[in-house]
Design a protein around this motif. Structure first.
Motif, short mmCIF file in Angstrom:
data_model
loop_
_atom_site.label_atom_id
_atom_site.label_comp_id
_atom_site.label_asym_id
_atom_site.label_seq_id
_atom_site.Cartn_x
_atom_site.Cartn_y
_atom_site.Cartn_z
N ASP A 152 -2.95 -2.09 6.63
CA ASP A 152 -1.61 -1.99 6.08
C ASP A 152 -1.66 -2.40 4.61
O ASP A 152 -2.64 -2.99 4.14
CB ASP A 152 -0.61 -2.85 6.85
N GLY A 153 -0.62 -2.05 3.85
CA GLY A 153 -0.58 -2.40 2.43
C GLY A 153 -1.21 -1.37 1.52
O GLY A 153 -1.29 -1.60 0.30
N LEU A 154 -1.65 -0.24 2.05
CA LEU A 154 -2.23 0.83 1.24
C LEU A 154 -1.39 2.09 1.37
O LEU A 154 -0.98 2.45 2.48
CB LEU A 154 -3.67 1.14 1.66
N LEU A 155 -1.19 2.77 0.26
CA LEU A 155 -0.47 4.04 0.28
C LEU A 155 -1.45 5.18 0.55
O LEU A 155 -2.57 5.18 0.05
CB LEU A 155 0.20 4.30 -1.08
N THR A 156 -1.01 6.17 1.33
CA THR A 156 -1.84 7.34 1.59
C THR A 156 -1.52 8.38 0.53
O THR A 156 -0.81 9.37 0.77
CB THR A 156 -1.59 7.90 3.00
N THR A 157 -2.02 8.16 -0.67
CA THR A 157 -1.83 9.07 -1.78
C THR A 157 -2.98 8.88 -2.76
O THR A 157 -3.64 7.83 -2.75
CB THR A 157 -0.48 8.80 -2.49
N HIS A 158 -3.24 9.89 -3.57
CA HIS A 158 -4.36 9.80 -4.51
C HIS A 158 -3.99 9.00 -5.76
O HIS A 158 -4.85 8.44 -6.41
CB HIS A 158 -4.84 11.21 -4.91
N ARG A 159 -2.71 8.96 -6.07
CA ARG A 159 -2.28 8.16 -7.22
C ARG A 159 -0.84 7.74 -7.02
O ARG A 159 -0.03 8.48 -6.47
CB ARG A 159 -2.46 8.93 -8.53
N ASP A 160 -0.54 6.53 -7.46
CA ASP A 160 0.81 5.99 -7.31
C ASP A 160 1.36 5.62 -8.68
O ASP A 160 0.74 4.82 -9.40
CB ASP A 160 0.79 4.76 -6.40
N PRO A 161 2.52 6.19 -9.06
CA PRO A 161 3.09 5.90 -10.38
C PRO A 161 3.36 4.41 -10.60
O PRO A 161 3.37 3.94 -11.74
CB PRO A 161 4.39 6.71 -10.39
N GLU A 162 3.57 3.69 -9.49
CA GLU A 162 3.86 2.26 -9.61
C GLU A 162 2.60 1.40 -9.61
O GLU A 162 2.68 0.17 -9.69
CB GLU A 162 4.79 1.83 -8.46
N GLY A 163 1.44 2.04 -9.48
CA GLY A 163 0.19 1.30 -9.56
C GLY A 163 -0.17 0.51 -8.31
O GLY A 163 -1.04 -0.36 -8.35
N ARG A 164 0.48 0.84 -7.18
CA ARG A 164 0.16 0.14 -5.94
C ARG A 164 -1.18 0.62 -5.38
O ARG A 164 -1.59 1.75 -5.65
CB ARG A 164 1.28 0.34 -4.92
N PRO A 165 -1.88 -0.21 -4.62
CA PRO A 165 -3.20 0.20 -4.10
C PRO A 165 -3.09 1.37 -3.13
O PRO A 165 -2.13 1.47 -2.36
CB PRO A 165 -3.70 -1.07 -3.40
#
Length: 251
Positions: free
Chosen positions: A84-97
């Motif tokens: 948990d705590g990870l986004l399933t995306t290649h890049r996040d505009p908010e800089g989240r892991p």
């Protein structure tokens, strides 16, 4: 005959549509590849690609963001135990892991089969073939996604059983859901939940509609593939033999 917009209809002799080519090369899903084309990020034989009705033939040179795209490799699939705590995306505009920042450095470029949201964990399938990822995401495969779900609130077994008929929440219709109580202690309970559609935050929204707060959500299986004893953050490749045996056959 031409397609709407004046572009030529597909012809096998023309080669492969560029969005599908990029998906098979593991650059992105076909939908995301089409978005990248619209953003002017894809170059074909020295010219910026302006529409998806562009075809790639053997020997063509493709660049994405200035980087050359290699020929699509053989299709591969991996199991990943997403924390948990990870986004399933290649890049996040908010800089989240993100998931892809945490993968082993020796893994080729991959895309996920579906997603797990920020606070969800468990089995996430990864592949180097974006076209296959899209294929495995579709409900038409008939594959069940199975979860262990911890909820807070008073569980009504009759309401859980009724989910087999589907449910409408905030004007969104969800298909049949199988949900059973594994254990309960006070206002906390663990459920086994199985779905086939996998709409955005489906389980959390459905549980909320039943007056239950989802406090933990772990995917333990996606179709025939199991989380098993794979430790958090670990990646394990599914062998080619198993992959060929388990993939849904084209109809």
């Amino acid at each position: 005959m031409t397609e709407k917009g004046g572009y030529a209809a597909p012809n096998r002799e023309q080669g492969e549509r560029i969005a599908k080519y990029l998906a098979r090369a593991g650059i992105a899903s076909r939908r995301d590849a089409e978005r990248m084309i619209g953003e002017g990020r894809v170059v074909h034989n020295g010219s910026t690609v302006e529409h998806p009705a562009t075809f790639v033939s053997p020997g063509d040179i493709i660049l994405v963001d200035g980087n050359p795209v290699g020929e699509p490799a053989r299709t591969r699939l991996w199991r990943y135990h997403k924390p948990d705590g990870l986004l399933t995306t290649h890049r996040d505009p908010e800089g989240r892991p993100t998931v892809f920042e945490k993968l082993p450095a020796d893994l080729p470029r991959v895309v996920s089969v579906g997603r797990l949201d920020l606070n969800s964990e468990g089995l996430l399938l990864l592949t180097n073939d974006g076209a296959m990822a899209r294929r495995l995401e579709l409900p038409t495969t008939g594959w069940h996604r199975r979860y262990r779900v911890r909820v807070y609130g008073m569980v009504d077994s009759d309401k859980l059983a009724a989910l087999k008929e589907g449910i409408t929440v905030d004007d969104v219709r969800y298909g049949p859901i199988t949900a059973e109580v594994d254990s309960a202690k006070g206002a906390n309970a663990w459920l086994s939940v199985s779905i086939t559609e996998g709409k955005n935050r489906e389980i959390r929204k459905v549980m909320a509609a039943l007056g239950l707060e989802t406090t933990r959500l772990i995917r333990v299986a996606y179709g025939p593939f199991q989380l098993g004893s794979l430790v958090r953050g670990a990646v394990a490749e599914i062998t080619g033999k198993v992959l060929r045996e388990q993939l849904p056959k084209d109809k």
